[in-house]
Write a protein that holds these residues in place. Structure first.
Motif, short mmCIF file in Angstrom:
data_model
loop_
_atom_site.label_atom_id
_atom_site.label_comp_id
_atom_site.label_asym_id
_atom_site.label_seq_id
_atom_site.Cartn_x
_atom_site.Cartn_y
_atom_site.Cartn_z
N ALA A 56 -64.48 -8.07 41.88
CA ALA A 56 -65.31 -9.26 42.11
C ALA A 56 -65.47 -10.07 40.83
CB ALA A 56 -66.68 -8.84 42.65
N LEU A 57 -65.68 -9.39 39.71
CA LEU A 57 -65.81 -10.10 38.43
C LEU A 57 -64.49 -10.74 38.02
CD1 LEU A 57 -68.07 -7.66 36.37
CD2 LEU A 57 -68.70 -9.87 37.34
N ALA A 58 -63.38 -10.09 38.35
CA ALA A 58 -62.07 -10.67 38.02
C ALA A 58 -61.86 -12.00 38.74
CB ALA A 58 -60.96 -9.69 38.38
N SER A 59 -62.51 -12.18 39.88
CA SER A 59 -62.37 -13.43 40.62
C SER A 59 -63.07 -14.59 39.94
CB SER A 59 -62.91 -13.26 42.05
OG SER A 59 -64.33 -13.14 42.04
N GLN A 68 -65.02 -9.21 30.79
CA GLN A 68 -64.34 -8.45 31.84
C GLN A 68 -64.07 -7.01 31.41
OE1 GLN A 68 -63.38 -9.65 34.92
NE2 GLN A 68 -64.18 -11.71 34.55
N ILE A 69 -63.95 -6.12 32.40
CA ILE A 69 -63.44 -4.76 32.19
C ILE A 69 -61.93 -4.81 32.39
CG2 ILE A 69 -63.45 -2.38 33.02
CD1 ILE A 69 -66.32 -2.84 33.98
N ASP A 70 -61.18 -4.49 31.36
CA ASP A 70 -59.73 -4.61 31.44
C ASP A 70 -59.05 -3.39 32.07
OD1 ASP A 70 -59.77 -7.13 30.22
OD2 ASP A 70 -59.83 -6.23 28.23
N ASP A 71 -59.68 -2.22 31.92
CA ASP A 71 -59.04 -1.01 32.45
C ASP A 71 -60.09 0.09 32.60
OD1 ASP A 71 -57.03 0.59 33.41
OD2 ASP A 71 -56.24 1.14 31.45
N VAL A 72 -59.88 0.97 33.56
CA VAL A 72 -60.70 2.16 33.77
C VAL A 72 -59.77 3.36 33.65
CG1 VAL A 72 -62.24 3.40 35.33
CG2 VAL A 72 -62.23 0.89 35.33
N THR A 73 -60.13 4.30 32.78
CA THR A 73 -59.22 5.40 32.47
C THR A 73 -59.92 6.74 32.58
OG1 THR A 73 -58.10 3.95 30.90
CG2 THR A 73 -57.59 6.29 30.76
#
Length: 470
Positions: A56-59, A68-73
């Motif tokens: 949703a935030l990426a939109s 933004q959060i670029d990645d979840v690891t």
């Protein structure tokens, strides 16, 4: 994902009570970034919730003030982490260094944060904890808002007293998070940036319960800084209204207002702009509730506080013990009983002792003390609100409390338990509470209430043969 730094390993930026923050460099692109490492893994529900928030935030990526959060690891040691852009510092770091923002800078701050909230709310994402710690700035000087979302706040709850001066009254009362509570956080951030102190700063010797009652009931001091446009100060005070319905409802219009006031003819008296640290300078980076929490040393007689939050839908509740910074957290079973308004449980409202009379356990006298605040001075006599606590109903593993009173009051239940720390449970404006207890211990209960001008107190009442000495 790999992390590369000039010394061959990740660089520690911040060690907080929940997450550890590292700086790294992408070996392919050469871009710097940060990774927030959490103490455990993201379970399936949290991962799904987090991914919805992230998409949703990426939109709304076109809104630059949304970080933004670029990645979840997921890491081999069982921990999970988030990767995002590296910013030189935070608003909290600037304010802690003694930097004062001019009116023009505060308006730029307000426009950036309001724009970020408007975009996120439009995408159905709450922030859940706006404070100076998650307002960051880029090397260009642009303010950005980080740490959006509720998923990780629910998975890794923080110390309820952390950033209490930026927490909306309804969040303290019953853990309500909403667009309006985000706007309260915006108002508190702007108030702090403009005046140099939060709306309810901590005073020497002040106990946690007193600060909560301040946020719940006391008005915010007027903004009297020279050169501040009345439209700006009035808007900030509206954002800090106790009732959500009394706050501005359209955050996008707030962003436009702050932008308009910065334009020529906007009647803004510009102060000194802050200096952004250069790329070669060392910087401190703070990230919301994961940054190191610096607190004044607690008095020697202040016992650890146990905080109990209302049980989530999963049927379990989180109990966390802390004395100053958060020390431990563990999950315990919760029976399906109602805890009305169990927003925050705190100890030590003030100084007048309530004693659980000596109880002979194993041949030893065991006194237990509870701290009760004295009434606030008032110019007029306090009205008779007919505050009365009914005899507690002992249900073995919990006690049912009910009370009566006249008028609109906020209530706190004080519980002194045998060989236990004193607890105070904020009950908001409820007229009853189910309190979990140890079936083998004696207890005393006392009810306190406030109308914002006076403090009212009942006599303590016992269960299981306890002797309560006021």
């Amino acid at each position: 994902m790999s992390i590369e730094t000039p010394v061959g390993g990740p660089r520690l930026l911040a060690q907080g009570p929940i997450a550890t923050v590292y700086a790294g460099r992408d070996p392919v692109t050469g871009n710097d970034f940060v990774v927030k490492m959490f103490p455990g893994s993201f379970d399936r529900e949290t991962s799904a919730w987090l991914e919805r928030e992230r998409k949703a935030l990426a939109s709304v990526r076109s809104t630059r003030s949304v970080l933004q959060i670029d990645d979840v690891t997921a890491y081999p040691d069982g921990r999970s982490g988030l990767r995002r852009e590296l910013c030189p510092g935070s608003l909290a770091g600037l304010l802690d260094s003694g930097t004062r923002l001019g009116v023009s800078d505060v308006l730029a701050l307000g426009a950036a944060v309001a724009s970020a909230l408007a975009a996120a709310h439009g995408a159905d994402v709450l922030h859940g904890g706006v404070s100076p710690h998650n307002v960051l700035y880029r090397a260009s000087g642009e303010f950005v808002l980080a740490d959006f979302g509720v998923a990780l706040r629910r998975r890794f709850p923080r110390d309820p007293m952390y950033a209490v001066e930026y927490t909306a009254p309804e969040t303290l009362r019953d853990d309500t998070l909403s667009p309006s509570s985000d706007l309260y956080g915006l108002g508190a951030v702007l108030y702090t940036a403009l005046t140099g102190a939060p709306p309810f700063p901590r005073h020497t010797g002040q106990q946690p319960g007193e600060r909560i009652l301040q946020v719940l009931r006391e008005p915010v001091a007027p903004i009297q800084e020279a050169g501040v446009p009345r439209e700006l100060s009035g808007t900030i005070l509206r954002l800090l209204a106790k009732e959500p319905a009394d706050r501005p409802q359209d955050v996008a219009s707030l962003a436009r207002l702050f932008t308009k006031l910065r334009l020529p003819g906007g009647e803004v008296v510009t102060g000194e702009s802050f200096d952004v640290p250069g790329e070669e300078e060392a910087v401190d980076v703070e990230f919301d509730d994961f940054a190191e929490v610096h607190r004044p040393a607690a008095p020697a007689l202040l016992a650890p506080v146990q905080v109990v939050q209302a049980p989530p839908a999963s049927g379990r509740t989180l109990i966390r013990e802390f004395s100053g910074p958060l020390k431990a957290e563990r999950m315990v079973p919760w029976r399906p009983i109602a805890v009305a308004g169990a927003g925050v449980l705190v100890a030590g409202l003030a100084v007048v002792p309530l004693f659980l009379g000596p109880a002979q356990i194993g041949g030893q006298a065991v006194p237990v003390a509870a701290a009760i605040p004295p009434p606030s001075p008032a110019s007029a006599p306090a009205p008779d609100v007919k505050l009365a606590l009914a005899p507690p109903r002992d249900q073995s593993d919990h006690v049912q409390l009910t009370w009566t009173a006249e008028g609109e009051l906020d209530f706190v239940v004080v519980m002194a338990g045998e060989r236990l720390e004193t607890k105070q449970l904020v009950a908001h404006r409820q007229r009853g509470l189910d309190v979990p207890v140890d079936p083998a211990r004696r207890y005393c209960f006392q009810l306190r209430a406030t109308d914002g001008r006076h403090v009212y107190t009942t006599d303590p009442v016992p269960i299981r043969g306890a002797r309560c000495n006021p």
